[in-house]
Enzyme design. Structure first.
Site, PDB file in Angstrom:
ATOM      1  N   LYS A   1      -3.705   8.136  -2.455  1.00  0.00           N
ATOM      2  CA  LYS A   1      -2.349   8.222  -3.026  1.00  0.00           C
ATOM      3  C   LYS A   1      -1.828   9.663  -2.936  1.00  0.00           C
ATOM      4  O   LYS A   1      -0.643   9.882  -2.736  1.00  0.00           O
ATOM      5  CB  LYS A   1      -2.337   7.762  -4.491  1.00  0.00           C
TER       6      LYS A   1
ATOM      7  N   ASP B   1       0.864  -7.165   8.382  1.00  0.00           N
ATOM      8  CA  ASP B   1       0.105  -5.986   7.960  1.00  0.00           C
ATOM      9  C   ASP B   1       0.964  -4.723   8.152  1.00  0.00           C
ATOM     10  O   ASP B   1       1.436  -4.453   9.262  1.00  0.00           O
ATOM     11  CB  ASP B   1      -1.174  -5.922   8.822  1.00  0.00           C
TER      12      ASP B   1
ATOM     13  N   SER C   1     -11.157   9.415  -7.222  1.00  0.00           N
ATOM     14  CA  SER C   1     -11.806   8.405  -6.358  1.00  0.00           C
ATOM     15  C   SER C   1     -11.175   8.517  -4.975  1.00  0.00           C
ATOM     16  O   SER C   1     -10.098   9.096  -4.820  1.00  0.00           O
ATOM     17  CB  SER C   1     -11.584   6.988  -6.904  1.00  0.00           C
TER      18      SER C   1
ATOM     19  N   TYR D   1      -9.775   6.182  -3.472  1.00  0.00           N
ATOM     20  CA  TYR D   1      -8.473   5.500  -3.604  1.00  0.00           C
ATOM     21  C   TYR D   1      -7.424   6.470  -4.139  1.00  0.00           C
ATOM     22  O   TYR D   1      -6.333   6.592  -3.578  1.00  0.00           O
ATOM     23  CB  TYR D   1      -8.594   4.278  -4.543  1.00  0.00           C
TER      24      TYR D   1
ATOM     25  N   THR E   1       0.208   7.382  -8.416  1.00  0.00           N
ATOM     26  CA  THR E   1      -0.573   7.042  -9.609  1.00  0.00           C
ATOM     27  C   THR E   1      -0.788   8.295 -10.455  1.00  0.00           C
ATOM     28  O   THR E   1      -0.908   9.405  -9.915  1.00  0.00           O
ATOM     29  CB  THR E   1      -1.930   6.428  -9.223  1.00  0.00           C
TER      30      THR E   1
HETATM   31  P1  NAD Z   1      -1.986  -5.482  -5.778  1.00  0.00           P
HETATM   32  O1  NAD Z   1      -3.220  -5.358  -4.969  1.00  0.00           O
HETATM   33  O2  NAD Z   1      -1.885  -6.690  -6.655  1.00  0.00           O
HETATM   34  O3  NAD Z   1      -0.691  -5.446  -4.831  1.00  0.00           O
HETATM   35  C1  NAD Z   1      -0.678  -4.849  -3.578  1.00  0.00           C
HETATM   36  C2  NAD Z   1      -0.263  -5.897  -2.563  1.00  0.00           C
HETATM   37  O4  NAD Z   1      -0.116  -5.260  -1.303  1.00  0.00           O
HETATM   38  C3  NAD Z   1      -1.312  -7.007  -2.398  1.00  0.00           C
HETATM   39  O5  NAD Z   1      -0.712  -8.281  -2.525  1.00  0.00           O
HETATM   40  C4  NAD Z   1      -1.856  -6.773  -0.986  1.00  0.00           C
HETATM   41  O6  NAD Z   1      -2.195  -7.978  -0.325  1.00  0.00           O
HETATM   42  C5  NAD Z   1      -0.702  -6.054  -0.303  1.00  0.00           C
HETATM   43  N1  NAD Z   1      -1.128  -5.143   0.767  1.00  0.00           N
HETATM   44  C6  NAD Z   1      -2.043  -4.157   0.706  1.00  0.00           C
HETATM   45  N2  NAD Z   1      -2.179  -3.551   1.893  1.00  0.00           N
HETATM   46  C7  NAD Z   1      -1.312  -4.173   2.728  1.00  0.00           C
HETATM   47  C8  NAD Z   1      -0.988  -4.016   4.102  1.00  0.00           C
HETATM   48  N3  NAD Z   1      -1.594  -3.112   4.868  1.00  0.00           N
HETATM   49  N4  NAD Z   1      -0.060  -4.837   4.640  1.00  0.00           N
HETATM   50  C9  NAD Z   1       0.559  -5.780   3.891  1.00  0.00           C
HETATM   51  N5  NAD Z   1       0.287  -5.993   2.580  1.00  0.00           N
HETATM   52  C10 NAD Z   1      -0.642  -5.191   2.023  1.00  0.00           C
HETATM   53  O7  NAD Z   1      -1.835  -4.152  -6.626  1.00  0.00           O
HETATM   54  P2  NAD Z   1      -0.857  -3.831  -7.852  1.00  0.00           P
HETATM   55  O8  NAD Z   1      -1.679  -3.703  -9.076  1.00  0.00           O
HETATM   56  O9  NAD Z   1       0.311  -4.738  -7.835  1.00  0.00           O
HETATM   57  O10 NAD Z   1      -0.399  -2.372  -7.454  1.00  0.00           O
HETATM   58  C11 NAD Z   1       0.718  -2.156  -6.615  1.00  0.00           C
HETATM   59  C12 NAD Z   1       0.839  -0.668  -6.325  1.00  0.00           C
HETATM   60  O11 NAD Z   1       0.980   0.059  -7.534  1.00  0.00           O
HETATM   61  C13 NAD Z   1      -0.376  -0.074  -5.619  1.00  0.00           C
HETATM   62  O12 NAD Z   1       0.076   0.825  -4.640  1.00  0.00           O
HETATM   63  C14 NAD Z   1      -1.121   0.645  -6.705  1.00  0.00           C
HETATM   64  O13 NAD Z   1      -1.802   1.744  -6.166  1.00  0.00           O
HETATM   65  C15 NAD Z   1       0.000   1.071  -7.628  1.00  0.00           C
HETATM   66  N6  NAD Z   1      -0.394   1.217  -9.035  1.00  0.00           N
HETATM   67  C16 NAD Z   1      -0.850   0.133  -9.728  1.00  0.00           C
HETATM   68  C17 NAD Z   1      -1.200   0.270 -11.082  1.00  0.00           C
HETATM   69  C18 NAD Z   1      -1.736  -0.883 -11.904  1.00  0.00           C
HETATM   70  O14 NAD Z   1      -2.209  -0.640 -13.032  1.00  0.00           O
HETATM   71  N7  NAD Z   1      -1.665  -2.124 -11.428  1.00  0.00           N
HETATM   72  C19 NAD Z   1      -1.054   1.521 -11.699  1.00  0.00           C
HETATM   73  C20 NAD Z   1      -0.581   2.610 -10.952  1.00  0.00           C
HETATM   74  C21 NAD Z   1      -0.250   2.434  -9.617  1.00  0.00           C
HETATM   75  N1  USQ Z   2     -12.772   1.702 -18.132  1.00  0.00           N
HETATM   76  C1  USQ Z   2     -13.616   1.414 -19.176  1.00  0.00           C
HETATM   77  N2  USQ Z   2     -14.061   0.131 -19.300  1.00  0.00           N
HETATM   78  C2  USQ Z   2     -13.689  -0.872 -18.444  1.00  0.00           C
HETATM   79  C3  USQ Z   2     -12.810  -0.559 -17.399  1.00  0.00           C
HETATM   80  C4  USQ Z   2     -12.377   0.750 -17.268  1.00  0.00           C
HETATM   81  O1  USQ Z   2     -13.976   2.287 -19.973  1.00  0.00           O
HETATM   82  O2  USQ Z   2     -14.147  -2.013 -18.613  1.00  0.00           O
HETATM   83  C5  USQ Z   2     -12.260   3.094 -18.004  1.00  0.00           C
HETATM   84  C6  USQ Z   2     -12.534   3.733 -16.651  1.00  0.00           C
HETATM   85  O3  USQ Z   2     -13.793   4.364 -16.602  1.00  0.00           O
HETATM   86  C7  USQ Z   2     -11.374   4.724 -16.557  1.00  0.00           C
HETATM   87  C8  USQ Z   2     -10.258   4.058 -17.356  1.00  0.00           C
HETATM   88  O4  USQ Z   2     -10.863   3.033 -18.147  1.00  0.00           O
HETATM   89  O5  USQ Z   2     -11.703   5.916 -17.191  1.00  0.00           O
HETATM   90  C9  USQ Z   2      -9.197   3.423 -16.483  1.00  0.00           C
HETATM   91  O6  USQ Z   2      -9.837   2.551 -15.578  1.00  0.00           O
HETATM   92  P1  USQ Z   2      -9.062   1.317 -14.896  1.00  0.00           P
HETATM   93  O7  USQ Z   2     -10.023   0.549 -14.083  1.00  0.00           O
HETATM   94  O8  USQ Z   2      -8.244   0.617 -15.911  1.00  0.00           O
HETATM   95  O9  USQ Z   2      -7.991   2.117 -14.005  1.00  0.00           O
HETATM   96  P2  USQ Z   2      -8.149   2.982 -12.683  1.00  0.00           P
HETATM   97  O10 USQ Z   2      -9.432   2.792 -11.992  1.00  0.00           O
HETATM   98  O11 USQ Z   2      -7.767   4.384 -13.033  1.00  0.00           O
HETATM   99  O12 USQ Z   2      -7.039   2.331 -11.752  1.00  0.00           O
HETATM  100  C10 USQ Z   2      -5.900   1.618 -12.269  1.00  0.00           C
HETATM  101  C11 USQ Z   2      -5.289   0.854 -11.114  1.00  0.00           C
HETATM  102  C12 USQ Z   2      -4.815   1.833 -10.062  1.00  0.00           C
HETATM  103  C13 USQ Z   2      -3.904   2.860 -10.696  1.00  0.00           C
HETATM  104  C14 USQ Z   2      -4.527   3.539 -11.900  1.00  0.00           C
HETATM  105  C15 USQ Z   2      -3.545   4.376 -12.709  1.00  0.00           C
HETATM  106  O13 USQ Z   2      -6.250  -0.044 -10.553  1.00  0.00           O
HETATM  107  O14 USQ Z   2      -4.136   1.115  -9.027  1.00  0.00           O
HETATM  108  O15 USQ Z   2      -3.588   3.844  -9.741  1.00  0.00           O
HETATM  109  O16 USQ Z   2      -4.974   2.521 -12.824  1.00  0.00           O
HETATM  110  S1  USQ Z   2      -4.314   5.802 -13.393  1.00  0.00           S
HETATM  111  O17 USQ Z   2      -5.485   5.366 -14.168  1.00  0.00           O
HETATM  112  O18 USQ Z   2      -3.340   6.454 -14.231  1.00  0.00           O
HETATM  113  O19 USQ Z   2      -4.746   6.604 -12.269  1.00  0.00           O
END
Ligand code: NAD
Ligand code: USQ
Length: 406
Positions: free
Chosen positions: A185, A74, A179, A181, A144
């Site tokens: 960030k 962790d 949010s 979350y 993000t």
């Molecule tokens: P994910 O949840 O699949 O990956 C995160 C990983 O980190 C997980 O496997 C989780 O188990 C691990 N983790 C979380 N907290 C931990 C801790 N305290 N110790 C050890 N491991 C830990 O998410 P993802 O979609 O791969 O996203 C990765 C990163 O990118 C995140 O920080 C997310 O905020 C950012 N991000 C993702 C997206 C997207 O669309 N997927 C977009 C923008 C930003």
């Molecule tokens: N949305 C819909 N229908 C759906 C799902 C989502 O209309 O079925 C809308 C949401 O209301 C939102 C947008 O699509 O307005 C994006 O939602 P999302 O769930 O795809 O993305 P978000 O919650 O913003 O989070 C995701 C990732 C997060 C990352 C972020 C990038 O989970 O880790 O930080 O995308 S960003 O959106 O640029 O902040």
């Protein structure tokens, strides 16, 4: 280069480990397997079957001919983080190891505080480990695009010039996250900016848009190397959810009016951009911000794109708007810059339809896994604190009737 990927068991982490190995980098990783537990808490499972870490590690070594340094633990545990840094001695750290879900962070006080503590404390531990063990290393941190919110003006990459009462300065662009979350960030970004200033650390903070895709080419045909792909209300993101809905014949679900606009990019582009950032580090003491996305789309446009490709593949796909569980603008100005990565050589794929075809074919193979838990597709976690499944909307409201101020 020796690259430590935190959160290596996650959606982006597992793909990046392979992308970097293919480019000849030495990869290490840590994870606490939290994502697996969170998705189970949502009553869901990855659409693609996910091998356990020991199996993933064996498959990785078979494919890339070298073992992956991995420690389970962790990141909020300081002793664990310090020991990993001492043993692996990373030259770059890509920090994915946070909870990535906006809805999960909005469930209740316990989820809110968990997400913020997990994300903020994990990042602080990494900053201290860098200072004490590898002060020359480069931190590539996943922020993000959602940190900025949806202001009425263009969004620069992190900083902007401002004139106020006759004086000018270059300041961080205001953050208006949507949010708990997304706010976690913002707090992480502020802490990293401060650590660069006081300790001379170097960091690239990536304001990434929403990622979509089931694979990158480097995974080959070995299912043990596949990425996870979630579709529940908390861990499924928009395009990934729409593709899962299409393969099981459920309607695609823009929320509310459906003109929320975000930056999106395919998984393969995310890997390309992150690698460019790793291979082109900033100077000591520099805190650099990139906005990372390929193109902006509104969610209804996206649903229509998925519908078009799915119907070409013989699926019978409909779009049905759902009551929006979030408090967010449903129609707004959105014009973020994204020049920094292009300047480093990023070549955007610009072919969403091909990517959607690959995704739909991958997901079709696993449709039974989506079908088995399809109730999780309808969101119930609401930004007002209540929990109630959203209803379908028969006529999409007009602009003057909707749109909350976030
Ligand atoms: P994910 O949840 O699949 O990956 C995160 C990983 O980190 C997980 O496997 C989780 O188990 C691990 N983790 C979380 N907290 C931990 C801790 N305290 N110790 C050890 N491991 C830990 O998410 P993802 O979609 O791969 O996203 C990765 C990163 O990118 C995140 O920080 C997310 O905020 C950012 N991000 C993702 C997206 C997207 O669309 N997927 C977009 C923008 C930003
Ligand atoms: N949305 C819909 N229908 C759906 C799902 C989502 O209309 O079925 C809308 C949401 O209301 C939102 C947008 O699509 O307005 C994006 O939602 P999302 O769930 O795809 O993305 P978000 O919650 O913003 O989070 C995701 C990732 C997060 C990352 C972020 C990038 O989970 O880790 O930080 O995308 S960003 O959106 O640029 O902040």
């Amino acid at each position: 280069m020796k690259v430590l990927v935190t959160g290596i068991d996650g959606y982006l982490g597992w793909a990046l480990a392979q992308y970097l190995a293919a480019k000849g980098h030495e990869v290490g990783g840590v994870d606490a397997y939290f994502r697996r537990t969170w998705v189970a808490e949502m009553g869901s499972q990855s659409a693609t079957p996910i091998a356990d870490m020991p199996v993933r590690l064996r498959a990785f070594e078979e494919r890339w001919g070298k073992p992956l340094f991995f420690k389970a633990g962790d990141l909020t545990n300081w002793a664990f983080v310090k020991s990993v840094f001492e043993e692996f001695q990373p030259e770059a750290i890509v920090h994915f190891g946070e909870c990535p879900s906006a809805p999960f962070s909005m469930i209740d006080v316990h989820h809110t505080t968990f997400v913020q503590v997990n994300n903020v404390v994990g990042t602080l531990n990494i900053l201290y480990a860098m200072r004490d063990v590898v002060p020359e290393a480069h931190l590539v941190k996943l922020g993000t695009m959602g940190e900025y919110g949806t202001p009425q003006i263009d969004i620069p990459e992190g900083f902007f010039e401002i004139e106020y009462r006759g004086r000018t300065d270059r300041l961080p662009f205001p953050r208006q996250a949507g949010s708990w979350y997304h706010w976690s960030k913002v707090h992480g970004s502020n802490n990293i900016m401060f650590a660069c200033k006081i300790w001379g650390l170097r960091s690239t903070d990536i304001m990434q848009g929403v990622v979509y895709g089931t694979r990158i080419d480097e995974m080959g045909d070995d299912d043990r190397l596949l990425s996870r792909l979630d579709f529940d209300e908390s861990f499924g993101t928009a395009i990934n959810r729409f593709c899962c809905q299409a393969v099981i014949g459920e309607p695609l679900t823009p929320f509310g009016r459906g003109h929320q606009r975000r930056g999106f990019l395919p998984l393969r582009d995310s890997m390309q951009c992150l690698t460019l950032a790793i291979e082109n580090p900033p100077s000591p003491g520099e805190y650099r911000v990139f906005n990372q996305f390929e193109e902006t789309y509104d969610v209804t446009e996206l649903a229509q794109k998925v519908q078009k490709v799915a119907n070409e593949l013989g699926m019978n796909t409909t779009i049905h708007h759902l009551e929006n569980p979030r408090i967010e603008l449903e129609e707004h100005y959105y014009q973020p810059d994204h020049q920094g990565l292009l300047d480093l050589g990023y070549q955007p794929t610009h072919d969403m339809e091909s990517e959607l075809r690959i995704m739909l074919a991958d997901l079709e193979r696993h449709r039974a896994r989506i079908e088995a838990v399809k109730d999780v597709l309808i969101p119930a976690i609401r930004w007002d604190g209540s929990r109630r499944k959203s209803q379908f909307i028969d006529s999409v409201p007009q602009p003057d009737l909707v749109g909350h101020s976030a």
